[in-house]
Design a protein around this motif. Structure first.
Motif, PDB file in Angstrom:
ATOM      1  N   LYS A   1       0.882  -1.099  -0.374  1.00  0.00           N
ATOM      2  CA  LYS A   1       0.067  -0.380   0.750  1.00  0.00           C
ATOM      3  C   LYS A   1       1.114   1.557   0.234  1.00  0.00           C
ATOM      4  O   LYS A   1       0.360   2.377  -1.016  1.00  0.00           O
ATOM      5  N   GLU A   2       1.473   1.032   0.900  1.00  0.00           N
ATOM      6  CA  GLU A   2       2.707   2.509   0.947  1.00  0.00           C
ATOM      7  C   GLU A   2       3.583   2.613  -0.758  1.00  0.00           C
ATOM      8  O   GLU A   2       3.734   3.429  -0.855  1.00  0.00           O
TER       9      GLU A   2
ATOM     10  N   ILE B   1       1.201   4.147  -2.554  1.00  0.00           N
ATOM     11  CA  ILE B   1       0.782   5.453  -2.122  1.00  0.00           C
ATOM     12  C   ILE B   1       1.799   6.261  -2.836  1.00  0.00           C
ATOM     13  O   ILE B   1       1.632   7.179  -3.904  1.00  0.00           O
ATOM     14  N   ARG B   2       3.402   5.898  -2.737  1.00  0.00           N
ATOM     15  CA  ARG B   2       4.280   6.821  -3.343  1.00  0.00           C
ATOM     16  C   ARG B   2       4.700   6.576  -4.407  1.00  0.00           C
ATOM     17  O   ARG B   2       5.091   7.416  -4.532  1.00  0.00           O
ATOM     18  N   MET B   3       4.194   6.035  -5.490  1.00  0.00           N
ATOM     19  CA  MET B   3       3.279   5.959  -7.022  1.00  0.00           C
ATOM     20  C   MET B   3       2.590   6.643  -7.611  1.00  0.00           C
ATOM     21  O   MET B   3       3.772   7.513  -8.263  1.00  0.00           O
ATOM     22  N   ALA B   4       1.859   6.729  -6.322  1.00  0.00           N
ATOM     23  CA  ALA B   4       0.998   8.086  -6.889  1.00  0.00           C
ATOM     24  C   ALA B   4       1.025   9.139  -6.913  1.00  0.00           C
ATOM     25  O   ALA B   4       0.000   9.857  -7.452  1.00  0.00           O
TER      26      ALA B   4
ATOM     27  N   PRO C   1       0.829   0.821  -9.044  1.00  0.00           N
ATOM     28  CA  PRO C   1      -0.293   1.763  -8.398  1.00  0.00           C
ATOM     29  C   PRO C   1      -1.295   1.182  -8.201  1.00  0.00           C
ATOM     30  O   PRO C   1      -1.933   1.521  -7.018  1.00  0.00           O
ATOM     31  N   VAL C   2      -2.625   1.312  -9.540  1.00  0.00           N
ATOM     32  CA  VAL C   2      -3.578   1.432  -8.492  1.00  0.00           C
ATOM     33  C   VAL C   2      -4.057  -0.273  -7.680  1.00  0.00           C
ATOM     34  O   VAL C   2      -4.345  -0.012  -6.581  1.00  0.00           O
TER      35      VAL C   2
ATOM     36  N   LEU D   1      -2.688   0.108  -4.771  1.00  0.00           N
ATOM     37  CA  LEU D   1      -3.587   0.944  -4.025  1.00  0.00           C
ATOM     38  C   LEU D   1      -4.380   0.297  -3.170  1.00  0.00           C
ATOM     39  O   LEU D   1      -4.670   0.806  -1.481  1.00  0.00           O
ATOM     40  N   ARG D   2      -4.805  -0.714  -3.571  1.00  0.00           N
ATOM     41  CA  ARG D   2      -5.830  -1.716  -3.542  1.00  0.00           C
ATOM     42  C   ARG D   2      -5.722  -2.014  -2.255  1.00  0.00           C
ATOM     43  O   ARG D   2      -7.012  -2.897  -1.475  1.00  0.00           O
TER      44      ARG D   2
ATOM     45  N   LEU E   1      -3.138   7.310 -12.888  1.00  0.00           N
ATOM     46  CA  LEU E   1      -3.091   6.214 -12.116  1.00  0.00           C
ATOM     47  C   LEU E   1      -3.113   5.041 -12.965  1.00  0.00           C
ATOM     48  O   LEU E   1      -2.323   4.139 -12.566  1.00  0.00           O
TER      49      LEU E   1
ATOM     50  N   ARG F   1       1.704  12.626 -12.575  1.00  0.00           N
ATOM     51  CA  ARG F   1       0.905  12.738 -11.257  1.00  0.00           C
ATOM     52  C   ARG F   1       2.081  13.646 -10.081  1.00  0.00           C
ATOM     53  O   ARG F   1       1.715  14.445  -9.511  1.00  0.00           O
TER      54      ARG F   1
ATOM     55  N   PHE G   1      -7.560  10.498  -2.246  1.00  0.00           N
ATOM     56  CA  PHE G   1      -8.249   9.200  -2.629  1.00  0.00           C
ATOM     57  C   PHE G   1      -9.365   9.663  -1.248  1.00  0.00           C
ATOM     58  O   PHE G   1      -9.686   9.820   0.001  1.00  0.00           O
TER      59      PHE G   1
ATOM     60  N   ASN H   1      -5.390   7.409   2.758  1.00  0.00           N
ATOM     61  CA  ASN H   1      -3.666   6.900   1.768  1.00  0.00           C
ATOM     62  C   ASN H   1      -3.099   7.775   1.764  1.00  0.00           C
ATOM     63  O   ASN H   1      -1.770   8.579   1.633  1.00  0.00           O
TER      64      ASN H   1
ATOM     65  N   ILE I   1       0.969   7.324   4.617  1.00  0.00           N
ATOM     66  CA  ILE I   1       1.861   6.303   4.965  1.00  0.00           C
ATOM     67  C   ILE I   1       1.816   6.480   6.757  1.00  0.00           C
ATOM     68  O   ILE I   1       2.542   7.468   6.900  1.00  0.00           O
TER      69      ILE I   1
ATOM     70  N   LEU J   1       6.383  14.220   1.191  1.00  0.00           N
ATOM     71  CA  LEU J   1       6.764  13.225   0.341  1.00  0.00           C
ATOM     72  C   LEU J   1       6.751  13.470  -1.447  1.00  0.00           C
ATOM     73  O   LEU J   1       7.684  13.302  -2.453  1.00  0.00           O
TER      74      LEU J   1
ATOM     75  N   TYR K   1       9.661  13.190  -4.419  1.00  0.00           N
ATOM     76  CA  TYR K   1       9.853  12.761  -5.211  1.00  0.00           C
ATOM     77  C   TYR K   1       9.890  14.552  -6.580  1.00  0.00           C
ATOM     78  O   TYR K   1      10.457  13.489  -7.416  1.00  0.00           O
TER      79      TYR K   1
END
Ligand SMILES: Nc1ncnc2c1ncn2[C@@H]1O[C@H](COP(=O)(O)OP(=O)(O)OP(=O)(O)O)[C@@H](O)[C@H]1O
Ligand SMILES: [Mg+2]
Lengths: 414, 238
Positions: A320-321, A324-327, A407-408, A411-412, B72, B99, B107, B111, B113, B124, B128
């Motif tokens: 999940k983390e 989130i980071r990717m999102a 990422p999706v 996240l799920r 996404l 993004r 979200f 979401n 961390i 964060l 990035y």
């Protein structure tokens, strides 16, 4: 924004390190268990190498204590690879052989040797010890000076005088704390005046107490005690380390000639280069060290697999983390870097603890056994670099897996 | 409408090109042998500076649509032009950059961390974007100040309330000054007063910053803040 770019890049790395460090601290027990393999691996590498280096130092010392550039000539057949009929039983070497050898180019000095176990008596005390007949050159060849008194001189050898120089152990057994110098001892019922006491030499490589000895002139030994015309061995000191090989061939040629040995017949004596033997022992100690160290290195690899395992678990747990980071904009390389830094910090930390463990083991060995271990910087640096590489290598697959997540879907993940 | 060009977006100046243009976007999920058509031939234009709300029944495909709009996820058919540029063919790293720079996403869950502090969570996106150190910290604090959480920066997500977590998520979405803010049910976990606060906040950044806002909601009152309403039903815009 671009003005401080350099500064920021440098700072970013520290930030990455800090965040990896924090992550690992959150799970102290797990992190510790993960790096246990690395700790043990590095610890045993450091410890075994320190034992090996201590052993080779000890061998080096015993080489030095044996005497300088020493050759030993023994009766017997070298073509058979050793002494067949027992040490010094063949009566082929004489004192004249020894005197002849002295004239050779590469030879500095020599001494015929005749040893025999005998009871020694002083007043009410008796002690059975090795009586060694030797030349006045003994102290020089064996690098073994007297602690007090004097060694017998050439004159006393020529005249076969009844003088003795006593080793430390024999002196203690017979005289206790009294100085032996000037006292008369009986060897084979013959009175000898003790004129000197040798310095303490300790045990040799075979575990024999070298100080349990009484040295008397070779002539006295041959005429009055052994009653022989031949010697057990001739000790030779070559002029330099390089000369030992030359001396060896010169001696062989000379003695073959003196003993009238035809070309096709084997020699009735053989020449041993003690330095070479010691060096062979040294190199076999080194081989042993390499063997042990590579076994230890295998445990490092096993430790690496442990790291990979935990990193895989960690990646899954933190799906999940990662999502989130990717999102919010992490690229594949960012995620890869994050997990690689984590696994590297983990294994490097294991390496550092391992070095500490290695130090502890090696100093424990030093204090509980006669072997003095030596820890040098080289194996420390090598094993730290190696454990860093283990972290990067085994951390790569989990990190790669993390960086390829969608990422999706990530996240799920709950 | 805001004509300022704080968010310099390469091709948006020269033409009447809308910020977002969807052409026949379709999304099919395959589970085993069965495929579910979640979105069917969606066509949609959104201009810069618009405040759009998306409504529809649960399962109608709103989140799926938002994921595509937010870069996404990739649609299985059709084209998506963002600022006139087709993003359907971009690599995952290029999408990540979009993004990061252009879209702030709030979200449906918060979401955040969990193991990072509130401040670190908000920082964060800046990290990035290649921004570190004190500057990033300052910007993150600015952002937290806007959502009234300035003094909670050192806490962790599990130490603050649900409503506060939602505001942290909003602070994180706006910290990069993204020209597009997307929010999936931003008021779903809030009481009506708090919900109204959040909506007023979106109104504010829409008005002051000229940010384009797209939000998904079930709540008619919330949707009322938007100037345009889109309704999704069974994967289609009606
Ligand atoms: N990864 C997926 N795999 C299979 N089906 C999916 C996937 N994601 C979404 N769906 C399906 O797509 C449909 C639309 O989902 P989506 O999350 O877009 O709905 P939604 O409109 O956001 O609903 P809600 O208002 O409850 O959030 C649902 O029927 C869901 O089961
Ligand atoms: Mg949804």
């Amino acid at each position: 924004m671009g003005t401080k770019k350099q500064n920021k890049v440098k700072f970013a790395f520290l930030l990455d390190l800090e965040s990896a460090y924090k992550t690992l601290l959150r799970n102290k027990i797990r992190s510790l268990l993960t790096i246990l393999g690395i700790i043990i691996g590095v610890g045993s590498v450091i410890a075994t190498v320190s034992i090996g280096q201590g052993a080779s130092k000890a061998i080096q010392n015993s080489i030095n204590s044996m005497g300088s550039n020493m050759l030993v000539i023994l009766p017997g057949s070298s073509s058979l690879g050793g002494i067949r009929s027992g040490f010094g039983v063949l009566p082929t070497l004489t004192l004249n052989d020894a005197y002849a050898i002295r004239t050779l180019q590469a030879v500095k000095t020599d001494s015929g040797m005749l040893g025999m176990s005998q009871q020694v008596i002083w007043r009410g005390n008796n002690w059975t010890t090795l009586i060694n007949g030797a030349n006045s050159t003994f102290t020089e060849i064996r690098k073994w000076p007297v602690a007090r008194g004097v060694f017998f001189n050439r004159q006393q050898v020529v005249s076969a005088a009844n003088v003795a120089v006593i080793g430390n152990t024999a002196a203690t057994e017979l005289f206790g704390l009294i100085s032996p110098i000037g006292h008369i001892i009986l060897i084979h019922s013959i009175p000898f005046t003790v004129i000197g006491e040798l310095t303490v030499k300790g045990f040799n490589a075979f575990g024999q107490d070298q100080d349990d000895v009484v040295v008397i002139p070779i002539t006295t030994m041959m005429e009055k005690i052994a009653g022989t015309t031949w010697v057990h061995a001739i000790m030779v000191s070559a002029k330099t380390q390089k000369d030992t090989v030359l001396a060896q061939s010169e001696i062989t040629a000379l003695l073959r000639q003196r003993h009238h040995i035809p070309l096709h017949k084997p020699s009735d004596f053989f020449v041993r280069n003690l330095t070479e033997i010691a060096q062979a022992a040294n190199s076999s100690a080194a081989t042993f060290t390499i063997l042990l160290a590579s076994i230890a290195a295998v445990s490092l690899l096993v430790g690496g697999i442990g790291i990979m395992n935990i990193m895989l678990v960690s990646v899954t747990e933190r799906t999940k983390e990662i999502g989130i980071r990717m999102a919010i904009g992490a690229k594949k390389s960012d995620i890869l870097k994050q997990f690689l830094i984590e696994s590297s910090v983990l294994s490097l930390f294991g390496g550092i603890l391992g070095v500490g463990l290695g130090f502890a083991i090696s100093s424990a060995i030093s204090s509980f056994s006669p072997l003095k271990t030596i820890v040098t910087t080289e194996p420390i640096i090598i094993s730290l670099v190696f454990s860093l590489c283990v972290g990067i290598f085994f951390g790569f697959y989990p990190a790669f897996k993390a960086s390829r997540m969608n990422p999706v879907e990530a996240l799920r993940y709950e | 409408m805001n004509t300022g060009n704080d968010y310099d977006i390469n091709n948006s100046r020269n033409s009447g090109e809308p910020l977002i243009r969807l052409e026949n976007i379709g999304m099919i999920y395959k589970i085993g042998d069965i495929s579910y058509e979640v979105l069917k031939k969606i066509n949609l234009l959104i201009n810069k500076g618009e405040f759009v709300s998306v409504m529809g029944a649960s399962g109608s495909g709103k989140s799926t649509l938002m994921n595509i709009l937010g870069c996404l996820d990739k649609s299985t058919s059709g084209s998506y032009f963002l600022e006139g540029k087709d993003v359907s063919g971009l690599t995952s790293d290029e999408l990540a950059e979009i993004r990061n720079k252009k879209i702030g996403f709030v979200f449906q869950g918060f979401n955040l961390i969990q193991r990072l502090s509130i401040l670190e969570n908000v920082m964060l996106p800046l990290y990035y974007a290649g921004l570190h150190s004190k500057d990033a910290e300052k910007m993150a604090f600015e952002s937290l100040k806007l959502v009234d959480l300035f003094e909670k920066g050192n806490k962790f997500p599990n130490q603050i309330s649900g409503g506060e977590q939602q505001r942290v998520a909003i602070a994180r979405a706006i910290v990069n000054d993204a020209p597009i803010i997307m929010a999936d049910e931003p008021t779903g976990n809030l009481d009506s007063v708090r919900g109204a606060d959040v909506m007023k906040f979106f109104e504010k950044i829409n008005g002051e910053r000229g940010a384009t806002i797209i939000l998904v909601t079930h709540d008619k009152n919330v949707a009322g803040y938007a100037r345009r309403l889109i309704t999704v039903k069974d994967g289609e815009i009606v």
